[in-house]
Write an enzyme that holds these catalytic residues in place. Structure first.
Site, short mmCIF file in Angstrom:
data_model
loop_
_atom_site.label_atom_id
_atom_site.label_comp_id
_atom_site.label_asym_id
_atom_site.label_seq_id
_atom_site.Cartn_x
_atom_site.Cartn_y
_atom_site.Cartn_z
N PRO A 130 0.81 -1.23 0.00
CA PRO A 130 0.00 0.00 0.00
C PRO A 130 0.84 1.27 0.00
CG PRO A 130 -0.90 -1.59 1.56
CD PRO A 130 0.43 -2.13 1.11
N TYR A 131 1.97 1.24 0.70
CA TYR A 131 2.87 2.39 0.74
C TYR A 131 3.47 2.64 -0.66
CZ TYR A 131 7.00 5.20 1.89
OH TYR A 131 7.96 6.18 1.91
N VAL A 132 3.85 1.55 -1.32
CA VAL A 132 4.42 1.68 -2.67
C VAL A 132 3.37 2.24 -3.64
CG1 VAL A 132 5.62 0.49 -4.55
CG2 VAL A 132 5.97 -0.26 -2.19
N LYS A 135 3.19 6.02 -3.07
CA LYS A 135 4.34 6.71 -3.64
C LYS A 135 4.32 6.65 -5.18
CE LYS A 135 7.20 8.28 -1.13
NZ LYS A 135 7.21 9.65 -0.51
#
Lengths: 216, 216
Positions: A130-132, A135
């Protein structure tokens, strides 16, 4: 050159404001969320400005008034949920990009993740994916602007003392990099307009930072 | 016209496949995640195909082979965390859009949220804002394609029986709408190419669905 540091109170942010203040041709304006964060930056002789990445674009644009460059090095951090990943790492980044346009600040440096490509999303462990994603879309938004951007993709961040030496290129082998060295890479990027329109990965290495950035 | 229903096993999705199968000029291909979901659609005479929105674009593109239109009505649902909001509502939607391009399917109908504009993100309660962020960027991605898209922004969804009557326009007063009526609106959009390149809000109202959609 006056630089708005978005995420100044973060770990890279603090190194960055410190390095900027030590640099004769640069000065920092630290964007912070709480008044109690101000003293650290005031002790470095840096200006501070209060603005929240979850607030309006106009508030961030106001914080960016009078600066020549913006560095986005904010992150919701590992201890918050994916709701903050959406609100800060994605939407906060995009609002900062939009604020740069509103404030007429052309130079924008984004601290991204090591690899934010489609393939990296698919390959990431489910806790990190989810973080990727966040970003990925923030980087994509920046690439589609007319800003003089640089996107820095650092390896796994450590709190080791900086060595002043890195390995930077469009693609490098995955590895670690001290936050302090990432801050040095940001300063070198601000000082080298040859990084405009470029993005690169950076890990610990053997080339002096300024040389590594000049040769990109 | 053959329609890939992405999110077929969701509440709108089930209504939609049912309506599509009842329509002489349409047939559904239900995209599902688990084999045990197939029987519901097979009982309606609909084709099924297995694909996961968290998988590769190519897998979704393969599922879209041979269809004339794609309807994205998937949602991570209210019982999952924001990690799934990022992976499904944002990235799953974008991957479906990319899959449409790969498969050469021009017609794309997106079921969005009632209001996904910047102002709506800022105005949303903090528990709902991350979802609005995800839909904001998914809608934005679709608008920037060359696909023949329609973006439908339904009001607060209810499980009330459909009335067959709605109020649809670029902007309508916030209100509720039965999921069954949203499914009817999707069918009417598929049947009316005048909806291509448009987006509209829809709530319960007094105009027969087909008339409301034709007059957009």
């Amino acid at each position: 050159m006056k630089v708005l540091v978005v995420g100044a109170n973060g770990q890279i942010g603090k190194h960055l404001v410190s390095l900027v203040q030590d640099n004769d041709s640069l000065e920092a304006k630290a964007m912070i969320r709480k008044q109690e964060q101000a003293s650290f930056f005031e002790n470095l002789g840096a200006e501070t400005v209060m603005a929240d990445l979850e607030g309006e674009v106009e508030t961030i644009a106001k914080a960016a008034e009078g600066v020549d460059a913006i560095v986005f090095t904010a992150g919701s951090g590992p201890h918050t949920g994916s709701d903050k990943t959406l609100m800060v790492d994605l939407d906060g980044a995009v609002k900062t990009i939009e604020a740069a346009k509103v404030a007429g600040v052309k130079r924008f440096i984004m601290i991204s993740s090591f690899d934010t490509r489609r393939e990296a999303i698919q390959a990431a462990p489910s806790s990190f994916a989810p973080y990727v994603v966040a970003k990925h879309y923030a980087d994509d938004w920046l690439r589609r602007t007319n800003l003089d951007y640089t996107i820095i993709h650092p390896g796994a961040l450590t709190n080791d003392k900086g060595t002043g030496e890195v390995n930077a290129a469009e693609e490098v082998e995955r590895g670690q990099v001290p936050r302090e060295d990432v801050a040095s890479v940001i300063v070198a990027s601000l000082e080298n307009d040859s990084t405009i329109g470029k993005e690169f990965q950076v890990v610990a290495g053997t080339k002096p930072v300024n040389e590594a950035i000049k040769s990109l």
